[in-house]
Scaffold this active site. Sequence first.
Site, PDB file in Angstrom:
ATOM      1  N   ASN A  39       7.166  18.582  -4.219  1.00  0.00           N
ATOM      2  CA  ASN A  39       8.293  19.482  -3.963  1.00  0.00           C
ATOM      3  C   ASN A  39       9.585  19.046  -4.646  1.00  0.00           C
ATOM      4  O   ASN A  39      10.672  19.339  -4.165  1.00  0.00           O
ATOM      5  CB  ASN A  39       8.519  19.658  -2.452  1.00  0.00           C
ATOM      6  CG  ASN A  39       7.292  20.155  -1.741  1.00  0.00           C
ATOM      7  OD1 ASN A  39       6.623  21.065  -2.211  1.00  0.00           O
ATOM      8  ND2 ASN A  39       6.968  19.545  -0.618  1.00  0.00           N
ATOM      9  N   GLN A  95       3.008  17.510  -7.151  1.00  0.00           N
ATOM     10  CA  GLN A  95       2.410  18.468  -6.219  1.00  0.00           C
ATOM     11  C   GLN A  95       3.514  19.440  -5.788  1.00  0.00           C
ATOM     12  O   GLN A  95       4.253  19.189  -4.848  1.00  0.00           O
ATOM     13  CB  GLN A  95       1.840  17.722  -5.005  1.00  0.00           C
ATOM     14  CG  GLN A  95       1.093  18.606  -4.035  1.00  0.00           C
ATOM     15  CD  GLN A  95       0.621  17.819  -2.830  1.00  0.00           C
ATOM     16  OE1 GLN A  95       1.426  17.306  -2.071  1.00  0.00           O
ATOM     17  NE2 GLN A  95      -0.691  17.723  -2.668  1.00  0.00           N
ATOM     18  N   TYR A 105       1.542  15.738   8.832  1.00  0.00           N
ATOM     19  CA  TYR A 105       0.535  16.734   9.184  1.00  0.00           C
ATOM     20  C   TYR A 105       0.036  16.388  10.588  1.00  0.00           C
ATOM     21  O   TYR A 105      -0.724  15.443  10.775  1.00  0.00           O
ATOM     22  CB  TYR A 105      -0.636  16.741   8.207  1.00  0.00           C
ATOM     23  CG  TYR A 105      -0.318  17.124   6.781  1.00  0.00           C
ATOM     24  CD1 TYR A 105       0.947  17.549   6.384  1.00  0.00           C
ATOM     25  CD2 TYR A 105      -1.297  17.053   5.801  1.00  0.00           C
ATOM     26  CE1 TYR A 105       1.219  17.897   5.077  1.00  0.00           C
ATOM     27  CE2 TYR A 105      -1.038  17.400   4.487  1.00  0.00           C
ATOM     28  CZ  TYR A 105       0.221  17.816   4.136  1.00  0.00           C
ATOM     29  OH  TYR A 105       0.485  18.152   2.826  1.00  0.00           O
TER      30      TYR A 105
END
Length: 193
Positions: A148, A172, A59
């Site tokens: 994922n 997640q 990120y």
Amino acid sequence: MTIDNLKTSSVALGTWAWGDSGESGDGYFGSSLNQAGLEEVADKAHAAGFTLWDTAIVYGMGRSETVLGQVLKRFARSDYRLSTKFTPQAAGTGGNPVADMLEQSLARLGTDYIDLYWIHNPADVARWTPHLIPLLKSGKIRHVGVSNHNLGEIELANQILGVAGFRVEAIQNHYSLLYRSSENAGILDYCRN
């Protein structure tokens, strides 16, 4: 053999949009929050009982972790949980890319442990998952999640961790009222079992 029970709040605060360009106030999705604005978000979240902060090394290529680490300095480490991720696609070529990436995250976040460490994408579950075991044993990470991953990849990661007495404790994946593949693929049933 986890260190403690995984304690998370019902809602995590994701920080993907924090610090993506390196310029204060220039975030993903048009976010214009500067450092003071992010501190205000953190204060309000803390006052409302939010305790889980989610970020990842990719990120903003580490900038999200750096900004989050700076913002969270205002709170006692025992007052919040940190969630960050190992991303295989961004792994270096050193002897232990998982441990190397974790050390970078720890430094940016200003902490000596991560409450929930994720394998961000399933590039090679059999290759990367075993590297988490010594990190769990050392206490540098307390719990493991996968992000994922499909059902087979989740099962394989859980099997690898299980040999050492650990397990996948969180998943997640993209899941919403409109995107329900986790139901159709059997992932929710696997988690319930």
